[in-house]
Design an enzyme around this catalytic site. Structure first.
Site, PDB file in Angstrom:
ATOM      1  N   ASP A 441       0.827  -1.210   0.000  1.00  0.00           N
ATOM      2  CA  ASP A 441       0.000   0.000   0.000  1.00  0.00           C
ATOM      3  C   ASP A 441       0.861   1.260   0.000  1.00  0.00           C
ATOM      4  OD1 ASP A 441      -2.419   1.373  -0.031  1.00  0.00           O
ATOM      5  OD2 ASP A 441      -3.262   0.233   1.628  1.00  0.00           O
ATOM      6  N   ASP A 498     -10.499   1.888  -3.554  1.00  0.00           N
ATOM      7  CA  ASP A 498     -10.923   1.511  -2.206  1.00  0.00           C
ATOM      8  C   ASP A 498     -12.439   1.382  -2.105  1.00  0.00           C
ATOM      9  OD1 ASP A 498      -8.477   1.225  -1.026  1.00  0.00           O
ATOM     10  OD2 ASP A 498      -8.415   3.210  -0.107  1.00  0.00           O
TER      11      ASP A 498
END
Length: 694
Positions: A441, A498
């Site tokens: 990430d 997301d």
């Protein structure tokens, strides 16, 4: 003296030419030319006339336009000496190296001791041209801007399509008319970015998804880019891509651009999409062990967030495995004292409070269920409230008073000691555990753009890949903030967004397919109530949207009803049964006559079978569905067409279309020219149609 060179595949020809030893320019780029074409004649034929109010000769629109040639537009290079004085090169031809499907041209400015080189390769299978530029100096110089080799924009185009976005809303298409002046976009966030994806489509007049001429570009760099699409006063157009300006912080002797991927399509935007999809999947991605394994994922983030405890995670893993998951991914919260997002980033050691016996008991349980194990890292970031920041505050990138992002700073990846530390900490986790997958990430933009940061991140990933070649890596950056061919040359999957909102996903996946194949595009079935939009969608819609790409689940499976369990299990099994061919299928965007319907056709290699996903994004303006035309079928072949989920037809679908009750056998010509008449449906639903050539 005129010199000319050409590159060809079965679809296109690229011709470059140089006169009087000047920098080369693209003389022709478009449909395949005859092998007997006289290239010198082409060069002379494309020279523009001169009239009043102009120079006596038009400056070349070269692969690196030079200010010293009185070029009226944006130059392709801006460079200064070590003392800051501007350097205005005037390059002259040195040599050309020609190989099969490849060309490298080198030019020099002896007075400034500069060498410029441009390379071009063309892939006969994918139809993608890779172009790259470099500049060498005998003394250190400062680089402000260097474009990859410049391509001309087509004259028979009225608009260009580029891509914007935001968190939970990536890959939004912008259409901008060509006009005098420049469309200038620059991403200075230090990563690829949600906001400015480095891609451009230039359709010619009348082009659609499925027909017409189109040109496409993608700049494969993860550190921020600049794009300039400029129409000159004389009407010519140029397209430049390169790193964001002023991101090389030190004087150096050598600079190079990333690869610019470009292609011409004679069958609409889909021709560009298929070229990008195949090239990325088959040429760019380095699959672990050479195998494109695509297990169904389960990610625990939206089930537990930071609240990790072993009995709960084991229960969730049991349920995920029964649904059909084949890989369990442990997300953020397993390390340090990571109870929220304010602390512990960079303390990459297992939290003994949550895992008193380490990760092994969870991994053993996951593997006993037949699933592989994956884990989350955010290596390039650091919290101020962390042991490592307290020990090494100088490792953080940017000033002490900088604005934080998600309560964190970035680590300075240009520092070898930072990369060594991360390699040892991450490597220890990978050495001590059976881990097959990393979700990597990157949850904040950088305080300042710096190309050395990107090169440092690349170096760390490359080093870990070399040490642990069996481990697959996903690129995530608050969702789709780091998606490009540069990061994908060292990773294997991207987290597109997301947002697990099925409607938003449907739209994003549709647009992202212009660049990304199914095999690299993660898509998960989210919770009943989406955590980022608050919307509620039926499990059928959520499941089929996820089944369009690399499928997974990211919800608490304990919330599922018996009906939802059955639906999700069935759709997952369909995905598994078909993934061998869909993972290599071409994703074709269909031209829907109803703007409320977002539809795609996944066509198998060889064209023997396909699946159509027709998602309803809104209420239709008309009462009855309009026929949906398919594409790239064999006109005189017969196809067996079956509505896979006909049982999902609502009560308000009261008619008797044949597709609702039985399979059809019908010609490719009919399907492409008239199209499929689908049953009526509500917004937030999906029809899935399978086709087989008989």
């Amino acid at each position: 003296m005129i010199r000319c060179w050409r590159l060809d595949d079965s679809r296109q020809t690229l011709v470059l030419g140089s006169q009087n030893d000047h920098l080369a320019e693209v003389v022709y780029w478009g449909p395949r030319l005859s092998d007997s074409e006289n290239l010198t004649t082409l060069y002379q034929a494309q020279v523009l006339d001169v009239t009043g109010g102009m120079l006596d000769q038009n400056p070349e629109l070269s692969i690196c336009p030079e200010a010293t040639r009185t070029f009226p537009g944006q130059p392709g290079m801006s460079i200064r000496g070590a003392d800051g004085s501007p350097l205005l090169p005037k390059f002259c031809f040195q040599e050309a190296k020609e190989e099969d499907n490849a060309l490298t041209l080198t030019f020099v400015d002896k007075s400034l001791s500069l060498t410029y080189a441009a390379s071009f390769t063309i892939d006969a299978f994918t139809h993608v041209i890779e172009a790259q530029a470099s500049v060498q100096s005998e003394k250190p110089v400062h680089l402000h801007w260097l474009s990859a080799p410049v391509f001309p924009g087509p004259q028979f185009s009225d608009e260009m399509i580029d891509f914007a976005g935001r968190w939970c809303g990536e890959f939004q298409m912008n259409r901008t008319p060509w006009s005098a002046g420049m469309r200038y976009r620059e991403n200075r966030t230090g990563r690829t970015g949600h906001e400015h994806f480095p891609g451009l489509i230039v359709p010619c007049r009348g082009a659609t998804n499925a027909s017409g001429h189109a040109y496409a570009f993608h700049y494969g760099w993860s550190g921020g880019h600049r794009m300039a699409a400029e129409e000159l006063p004389d009407g010519r157009r140029q397209i430049q891509f390169g790193h964001a300006t002023r991101v090389e912080m030190t004087a150096q002797k050598s600079f190079s651009t990333a690869k610019l991927y470009a292609m011409f399509s004679d069958d609409g935007i889909n021709g560009c999409a298929v070229a990008f999809q195949r090239h990325l999947r088959d040429r760019v991605v380095d699959w672990p062990g050479g195998e494109m394994k695509r297990p169904v994922h389960y990610n625990c983030w939206e089930a537990v967030y930071f609240n990790h405890n072993l009995p709960e995670l084991k229960d969730i893993a049991d349920r995920a495995a029964k649904l059909g998951a084949e890989r369990f991914v442990l997300d953020d919260g397993w390390f340090g004292n990571r109870d929220d997002d304010t602390q512990a980033l960079s303390d990459w050691e297992v939290d003994p409070r949550k895992y008193p016996d380490g990760l092994k008991p969870l991994i053993d349980h996951v593997q006993s269920l037949g699933m592989g194990f994956g884990i989350w890292f955010e290596p390039e970031m650091i919290n101020e409230n962390s042991n490592i920041h307290r020990a090494h505050p100088e490792w953080a990138l940017g000033g002490e008073d900088q604005i934080l992002g998600r309560q964190q700073k970035a680590l300075n990846m240009a520092l070898p000691e930072v990369r060594d530390f991360l390699f040892e900490r991450i490597g220890a986790i990978l050495r001590d555990h059976e881990i097959e997958y990393i979700k990597w990430d990157h949850n904040r933009v950088l305080p300042m753009p710096d190309a050395a940061q990107t090169r440092g991140s690349y170096a760390l990933i490359d080093r870990l890949r070399a040490a642990f070649p069996h481990v697959e890596v996903e690129s995530c950056a608050s969702g789709g903030g780091r998606i490009d061919f540069g990061i994908l040359s060292r990773t294997h999957r991207v987290w597109l967004s997301d947002s697990n909102d099925a409607l938003e996903r449907l739209r994003m996946q549709h647009n992202a397919a212009i660049f990304l194949p199914m095999a690299v595009t993660g898509s998960h079935v989210g919770p009943r109530e989406c955590h980022t939009s608050g919307r509620v969608f039926d499990i059928r819609y959520r499941a089929w949207v996820a089944a369009q790409r690399h499928m997974g689940f990211e919800m608490d499976p304990r919330e599922l009803t018996e009906d939802e369990i059955q639906v999700l299990t069935d759709v997952t099994q369909w995905w598994k049964d078909n993934r061998d061919w869909t993972l290599r299928a071409d994703i074709l965007r269909l031209d829907s006559p109803d703007p409320a319907v977002i539809a795609e056709q996944q066509l198998a290699e060889g064209g023997g079978r396909f699946v159509v996903f027709a998602g309803k994004a809104d209420t239709s303006a008309q009462i009855a569905p309009r026929p949906l035309r398919l594409t790239r079928l064999t006109p005189d072949a017969t196809y067996r067409i079956e509505l896979l989920n006909r049982a999902d037809a609502p009560e308000l679908s009261r008619g008797t279309p044949l597709l609702k009750s039985e399979a059809l056998e019908i010609s490719g010509a009919y399907l492409m020219n008239h199209g499929l008449t689908l049953p009526w449906s509500f917004p937030g639903t999906m029809w899935v149609i399978e086709g087989t050539r008989l």
